[in-house]
Structure formats: C-alpha cells, structure tokens
Motif scaffolding. Structure first.
Motif, PDB file in Angstrom:
ATOM      1  N   ILE A  66     -35.613  81.489  45.965  1.00  0.00           N
ATOM      2  CA  ILE A  66     -36.934  81.773  46.973  1.00  0.00           C
ATOM      3  C   ILE A  66     -36.933  80.485  47.422  1.00  0.00           C
ATOM      4  N   GLU A  67     -37.542  80.510  48.755  1.00  0.00           N
ATOM      5  CA  GLU A  67     -38.084  79.198  49.573  1.00  0.00           C
ATOM      6  C   GLU A  67     -39.351  79.694  50.169  1.00  0.00           C
ATOM      7  N   ASN A  68     -40.242  78.621  50.363  1.00  0.00           N
ATOM      8  CA  ASN A  68     -41.547  78.761  51.149  1.00  0.00           C
ATOM      9  C   ASN A  68     -41.013  78.572  52.581  1.00  0.00           C
ATOM     10  N   VAL A  69     -41.068  79.550  53.256  1.00  0.00           N
ATOM     11  CA  VAL A  69     -40.799  79.252  55.012  1.00  0.00           C
ATOM     12  C   VAL A  69     -42.028  79.699  55.767  1.00  0.00           C
ATOM     13  N   ASP A  70     -42.626  79.082  56.671  1.00  0.00           N
ATOM     14  CA  ASP A  70     -43.723  79.694  57.733  1.00  0.00           C
ATOM     15  C   ASP A  70     -44.809  80.376  56.679  1.00  0.00           C
ATOM     16  N   ASN A  71     -45.357  79.742  55.864  1.00  0.00           N
ATOM     17  CA  ASN A  71     -46.654  80.327  55.307  1.00  0.00           C
ATOM     18  C   ASN A  71     -46.081  81.573  54.264  1.00  0.00           C
ATOM     19  N   ARG A  72     -44.993  81.719  53.920  1.00  0.00           N
ATOM     20  CA  ARG A  72     -44.499  82.895  53.099  1.00  0.00           C
ATOM     21  C   ARG A  72     -43.392  82.411  52.246  1.00  0.00           C
ATOM     22  N   LEU A  73     -43.245  83.452  51.285  1.00  0.00           N
ATOM     23  CA  LEU A  73     -41.951  83.032  50.379  1.00  0.00           C
ATOM     24  C   LEU A  73     -40.796  83.868  51.035  1.00  0.00           C
TER      25      LEU A  73
ATOM     26  N   ASN B 150     -54.752  87.287  36.390  1.00  0.00           N
ATOM     27  CA  ASN B 150     -54.175  86.684  37.841  1.00  0.00           C
ATOM     28  C   ASN B 150     -53.851  87.749  38.693  1.00  0.00           C
ATOM     29  N   GLY B 151     -53.955  89.077  38.653  1.00  0.00           N
ATOM     30  CA  GLY B 151     -54.070  90.076  39.858  1.00  0.00           C
ATOM     31  C   GLY B 151     -52.486  90.299  40.224  1.00  0.00           C
ATOM     32  N   LYS B 152     -51.522  89.998  39.585  1.00  0.00           N
ATOM     33  CA  LYS B 152     -50.252  89.976  40.269  1.00  0.00           C
ATOM     34  C   LYS B 152     -49.289  90.903  39.209  1.00  0.00           C
ATOM     35  N   LYS B 153     -48.662  91.942  39.533  1.00  0.00           N
ATOM     36  CA  LYS B 153     -47.982  92.621  38.747  1.00  0.00           C
ATOM     37  C   LYS B 153     -46.489  92.336  39.040  1.00  0.00           C
ATOM     38  N   TRP B 154     -45.576  92.414  38.090  1.00  0.00           N
ATOM     39  CA  TRP B 154     -44.342  92.398  38.316  1.00  0.00           C
ATOM     40  C   TRP B 154     -43.511  93.298  37.554  1.00  0.00           C
ATOM     41  N   LEU B 155     -42.615  94.176  38.326  1.00  0.00           N
ATOM     42  CA  LEU B 155     -42.015  95.200  37.884  1.00  0.00           C
ATOM     43  C   LEU B 155     -41.438  95.169  36.734  1.00  0.00           C
ATOM     44  N   ASP B 217     -38.798  83.911  30.040  1.00  0.00           N
ATOM     45  CA  ASP B 217     -37.420  83.516  30.262  1.00  0.00           C
ATOM     46  C   ASP B 217     -36.776  84.612  31.146  1.00  0.00           C
ATOM     47  N   PHE B 218     -36.717  85.846  30.838  1.00  0.00           N
ATOM     48  CA  PHE B 218     -36.007  86.797  31.577  1.00  0.00           C
ATOM     49  C   PHE B 218     -36.813  86.831  33.006  1.00  0.00           C
ATOM     50  N   LEU B 219     -38.199  86.761  32.900  1.00  0.00           N
ATOM     51  CA  LEU B 219     -38.805  86.900  34.200  1.00  0.00           C
ATOM     52  C   LEU B 219     -38.472  86.049  35.101  1.00  0.00           C
ATOM     53  N   LYS B 220     -38.353  84.565  34.800  1.00  0.00           N
ATOM     54  CA  LYS B 220     -37.999  83.536  35.395  1.00  0.00           C
ATOM     55  C   LYS B 220     -36.684  83.438  36.015  1.00  0.00           C
ATOM     56  N   GLU B 221     -35.679  84.244  35.004  1.00  0.00           N
ATOM     57  CA  GLU B 221     -34.361  84.465  35.693  1.00  0.00           C
ATOM     58  C   GLU B 221     -34.216  85.250  36.619  1.00  0.00           C
ATOM     59  N   THR B 222     -35.149  86.548  36.690  1.00  0.00           N
ATOM     60  CA  THR B 222     -35.149  87.457  37.666  1.00  0.00           C
ATOM     61  C   THR B 222     -35.839  87.000  38.903  1.00  0.00           C
ATOM     62  N   TYR B 223     -37.049  86.293  38.660  1.00  0.00           N
ATOM     63  CA  TYR B 223     -37.777  86.150  40.024  1.00  0.00           C
ATOM     64  C   TYR B 223     -37.875  84.573  40.031  1.00  0.00           C
ATOM     65  N   PRO B 224     -37.266  84.081  40.818  1.00  0.00           N
ATOM     66  CA  PRO B 224     -37.398  82.547  41.096  1.00  0.00           C
ATOM     67  C   PRO B 224     -38.931  82.308  41.436  1.00  0.00           C
ATOM     68  N   GLU B 225     -39.489  83.206  42.006  1.00  0.00           N
ATOM     69  CA  GLU B 225     -40.836  82.739  42.685  1.00  0.00           C
ATOM     70  C   GLU B 225     -41.998  82.921  41.503  1.00  0.00           C
ATOM     71  N   TYR B 226     -41.433  83.563  40.102  1.00  0.00           N
ATOM     72  CA  TYR B 226     -42.430  83.574  39.254  1.00  0.00           C
ATOM     73  C   TYR B 226     -43.225  82.488  38.830  1.00  0.00           C
ATOM     74  N   GLU B 227     -42.523  81.102  38.928  1.00  0.00           N
ATOM     75  CA  GLU B 227     -43.014  80.136  38.400  1.00  0.00           C
ATOM     76  C   GLU B 227     -44.027  79.518  39.569  1.00  0.00           C
ATOM     77  N   ILE B 228     -43.630  79.649  40.916  1.00  0.00           N
ATOM     78  CA  ILE B 228     -44.182  79.232  42.052  1.00  0.00           C
ATOM     79  C   ILE B 228     -45.626  79.568  42.102  1.00  0.00           C
ATOM     80  N   VAL B 229     -45.710  81.025  41.901  1.00  0.00           N
ATOM     81  CA  VAL B 229     -47.209  81.524  42.125  1.00  0.00           C
ATOM     82  C   VAL B 229     -47.832  81.639  40.807  1.00  0.00           C
ATOM     83  N   ASN B 230     -47.422  81.665  39.684  1.00  0.00           N
ATOM     84  CA  ASN B 230     -48.258  81.633  38.312  1.00  0.00           C
ATOM     85  C   ASN B 230     -48.508  80.587  38.022  1.00  0.00           C
TER      86      ASN B 230
END
Lengths: 110, 230
Positions: A66-73, B150-155, B217-230
């Motif tokens: 995942i990368e942050n590009v132009d205001n979005r992921l 936090n209002g976000k749902k992860w499948l 751990d499973f969520l971080k592995e599946t979703y790299p963005e999990y840590e960024i937005v949480n």
C-alpha cells in the motif's frame, strides 16, 4: 472485454505475465496496460479484473503493498515467489493452448 | 488535474452508497475510480466530477460493485478456511499430536466406561454446541463495539469475528448425539467417535479462541493499510 468468452480463461495468466514484466502494478494500471499493448483491441473489465486479483491473492500467488499517492491509498500487486514459478507454468500452458487452437483453426494440409 | 481530498471522500461515500461496506474494498475501488476520472479529465477537461464518476461506474455493469464484493467475500472465506486448517494441522504434528492422541484416548476410555449412560456423552456434545454459539455471539458483539469506535469495517475481520461459513459444521454433533443409544458399540466405532469429538472441540477452540487472538497479525498481513489507517 472484447469477445469475453474466449479471453475469460486467460485473464489470470495475462495478469501474471504483466506483473512478471513490470514488477508491481495497481488495478487501474493493469487495465490501461492491456489496452495499450493490444491497441484497444482487448479491454479488461473492472468487474472481472478485481475478482481475479483477489482470487490470486487468496491463493498466495500475489501479495499486496500500500502506498499513499495523491490524497489516496493505492494498492499494488506483485508476484510472490510461488507466483513467479506458477507464472512459468501457466504461460507454458497458454502457449500450448494457442498452438493447439492454431492447428485446429488452420490445419496444415499434408 | 488531480482529485482533491474532498472529492476522494465523496468517492468513499459513493462506494458505501453502492453497498460496499468494507474499507479494504472501498479503498481499492476509490483509487480505481479516481484514476479513471483523472484520465477522463485529461481527454475532456470540461467534464464535471459527477459526470465522469457516472461514466466510470457504468463500466462496472448493471450490478455495480456487487460482483466485486461477492467474489472478494468468497476469496477471503477461502483464506479463512485455510487459516483454520493450518492451525488444525499443527495439532496433528509433533509436538502437539501427543496431547491430541492422549485426549482422544481419554475420551475413548470414558466412552467405553460410560456406554450404559450415554447421556453423559450427549451432554459433552451439548456443551460443545452451546459453547460454540455462545462464543460466536460474544465475539460478534465485541467486534460490533469496536467497529462503532473507529467506523471502519474489514472483511476478513468480520469473518474472523462472528460471521463464519462453517456454522453448518456444528449441526453434525447435534445429529450424532441424537442418534446415540445406550448400546454396546464396537471399539472401532467408539474410537472414531472420540476422534470426531476431539476434532470438533479443536476446531471450535481454533475458531473461537486461537484465530481471534492472532487476528491483528492476520489482518496486518492481509491488509498493509490496516496499520496506516488504524
């Protein structure tokens, strides 16, 4: 996708081949790349591409970044080690298929 | 021209309005739509944001994002089943297999001793079934609370906490226990029975305790963005 029935079975192979050549790519980039290579002849539909990508990811063929590009992921896909060796097999299979189709469509007269 | 942060937020709203509940999928679709819209603006700078969004959405076909959501669900269900299976396998390899075999042995011995009082065995099954449902309810509730925060749902998170495809599995012990009668069963049958009982118990433990405890751990592995937005 133009004449989708014929291309359907090869979609995952097309995606894997592109990723093998380009390293990592995101969904939209893949659709554009296919359009560019085939000069607009082949259009991968969004409704088909993402399910294919998700399936390959669940199978462990692809991994994501995942990368942050132009205001979005932005979610990038790339081949795993397993995926790289799987690509070789699938390409060989596809080539074999093309060869067989050719000999059926254009049988050489002996 | 690039999309503004405000327009990106509008795209998130748009995916939610079109039945994409999960943040992981929303993010991917938002980026796709944003790229497509920016591409359209290059060809035709006069198009409004809404106009180009509608053009792009139409490309997904009459069912909109439904197909993508459905397929993503089945892909992640498969992944979840694989996680359960992998954990289960560890109970049948060294060193855990020693405990597993011992447990099967104990159940076998008990059943042999208690053949006359099969209600005891039936209550074992009963406990298994009840605890499964109770555990699922507790997990689901806890997850709902967290989602509200936090209002976000992860499948994958939804699948791990509560929504499980293997609820049908629990029907098996109910059927089994209903057909048990206090007869003299063959040793082989009792052994198979003990094996099944332990297998179900282990699966339940993995689904309700083990995997939820490793969920992050499973969520971080599946979703790299999990840590960024949480």
């Amino acid at each position: 996708m133009k004449n989708s029935q014929l291309y359907k079975g090869s979609l995952t192979t097309i995606v894997m081949k592109l990723l093998e050549e380009n390293g990592r790519m995101y969904g939209y980039e893949i659709t554009q790349k296919v359009k560019e290579i085939t000069k607009g002849e082949l259009k991968i539909t969004e409704g088909a591409l993402y399910p294919a990508l998700h399936k390959l990811e669940a199978e462990g063929v692809l991994e994501v970044e995942i990368e942050n590009v132009d205001n979005r992921l932005r979610k990038y896909y790339k081949l795993t080690e397993k995926g790289t060796s799987e690509t070789v097999n699938r390409l060989a299979e596809l080539e074999e298929f093309i060869k067989n189709m050719q000999s059926i469509v254009n049988p050489k007269l002996t | 021209m690039k999309l503004s942060a405000e327009q990106i937020e509008k795209l998130y709203q748009f995916t939610r309005q079109h039945y994409v509940e999960y943040y992981d999928l929303q993010t991917e679709l938002v980026d796709h739509l944003a790229n497509a819209i920016e591409e359209q603006w290059q060809q035709n700078p006069k198009l409004s944001f809404q106009e180009s969004l509608q053009i792009e959405f139409k490309k997904f076909g009459v069912f909109g994002f439904m197909d993508v959501v459905g397929q993503r669900q089945s892909a992640l269900n498969k992944k979840y089943n694989k996680l359960v299976l992998n954990e289960l396998k560890t109970f049948f390899s060294v060193p855990k297999i020693i405990g597993t075999v011992a447990a099967i042995g104990i159940v076998f011995y008990l059943m042999k001793q208690l053949q006359g009082d099969f209600w005891v065995v039936q209550s074992f099954f009963f406990v298994l079934v009840i605890s499964y449902f109770a555990g699922m309810v507790i997990l689901t509730q806890r997850n709902k609370k967290r989602n509200k925060q936090n209002g976000k749902k992860w499948l994958l998170k939804e699948i791990i906490f509560g929504y499980s495809s293997s609820a049908g599995l629990i029907n098996l012990p109910i059927q089994f226990s209903l057909h048990l009668k206090g007869e003299n069963y063959h040793d082989g049958f009792l052994l198979l029975f003990s094996f099944l009982l332990i297998l179900l118990g282990l699966t339940e433990y993995i689904m309700l305790v083990l995997i939820p405890s490793k969920a992050e751990d499973f969520l971080k592995e599946t979703y790299p963005e999990y840590e960024i937005v949480n």
